[in-house]
Design a protein around this motif. Sequence first.
Motif, mmCIF file in Angstrom:
data_model
loop_
_atom_site.group_PDB
_atom_site.id
_atom_site.type_symbol
_atom_site.label_atom_id
_atom_site.label_comp_id
_atom_site.label_asym_id
_atom_site.label_seq_id
_atom_site.Cartn_x
_atom_site.Cartn_y
_atom_site.Cartn_z
ATOM 1 N N GLY A 183 0.799 -1.216 0.000
ATOM 2 C CA GLY A 183 0.000 0.000 0.000
ATOM 3 C C GLY A 183 0.833 1.268 0.000
ATOM 4 N N GLY A 184 2.155 1.119 -0.059
ATOM 5 C CA GLY A 184 3.035 2.274 -0.115
ATOM 6 C C GLY A 184 3.512 2.784 1.228
ATOM 7 N N TRP A 185 3.330 1.970 2.277
ATOM 8 C CA TRP A 185 3.692 2.389 3.622
ATOM 9 C C TRP A 185 4.902 1.640 4.157
ATOM 10 C CZ3 TRP A 185 1.278 6.296 6.388
ATOM 11 C CH2 TRP A 185 0.112 6.791 5.814
ATOM 12 N N VAL A 186 5.564 2.247 5.114
ATOM 13 C CA VAL A 186 6.624 1.631 5.908
ATOM 14 C C VAL A 186 6.172 1.695 7.356
ATOM 15 C CG1 VAL A 186 9.021 1.830 6.667
ATOM 16 C CG2 VAL A 186 8.431 2.300 4.278
ATOM 17 N N HIS A 187 6.340 0.599 8.103
ATOM 18 C CA HIS A 187 5.856 0.573 9.480
ATOM 19 C C HIS A 187 6.774 1.335 10.421
ATOM 20 C CE1 HIS A 187 4.843 -1.007 13.486
ATOM 21 N NE2 HIS A 187 3.638 -1.243 12.990
ATOM 22 N N GLY A 188 8.059 1.029 10.395
ATOM 23 C CA GLY A 188 9.028 1.757 11.190
ATOM 24 C C GLY A 188 9.192 1.295 12.621
#
Length: 277
Positions: free
Chosen positions: A131-136
């Motif tokens: 979805g284009g996200w990074v959790h971090g």
Amino acid sequence: MSSEGPYEPPEGALLLLNPGNKRLVLNRRGSTVWEIKTDLGPYAVKVGYPTKTHAWTALAPAREAAILRQLTEERILSGEWDRGTWSAQPWRAGNSLYELWEPHRTDSDAPAPDLGEALSCAVALAALHEGGWVHGDVQPAHFIMGRSSGTFLIDLALAQGGRVPRDYDFPYRGCLVHYEAPEISASVLETGTATPTREADVYALGATLFISATGRRHVAYPDDAPREVQRQAIAVGPHRPVNVPGVLGLLIPCMLSPSPADRPTSAEVCETLSAAL
């Protein structure tokens, strides 16, 4: 009540939730978390406040709420209170990966860790990445696995990939250090901040699988060592031998590669685990 909490859910949250019984779940590192019964089912209410060392924790609940609104159609609430921000989101019932894999750490006769459970964690992370996200902030406690509800990857306050209101945003200064990738630790040591990446998330997932299966951190350093010393060990030191049987024993070292380019993607981790089932 001390300046470090725990803090009751603010009045604004209670007015919107029309709550029933509540249960204190957690109070640490600038966040008090409650499970609250509502007409729409149980909700997790997070009350953020500054700590002696971190001011950003006061903003984290509202930042997470802004992210969740971009990822789900569920009812997500947030607001401000005297010491920071608060948020409310549906409660995720289940056990963490670390809790589920406890027998593998304590019983020498226990079977190898369940690849299906490992796969469900990888799938949750891969879906976020797609979805284009990074959790971090990938760590064992953030994978909640329910018997019927599936696996949720929670605690998205540090995630990046979409728009966050400027009033609630803050620089990324690393995560729980035990799961930081070498390049993240090195950047925090050098500049005080870092840029979370999908590759670092995969590294953290590898460290998560390793500690959940063995009870040991992937890099050796004293428990009471200062954060700078711990990060230095992660940035420059080799990880422990991965003494996990089967496919995980082959996969985890690849995920823990010191070079981000050499790590599999989260989708490739899913493919490897799926093929072994």
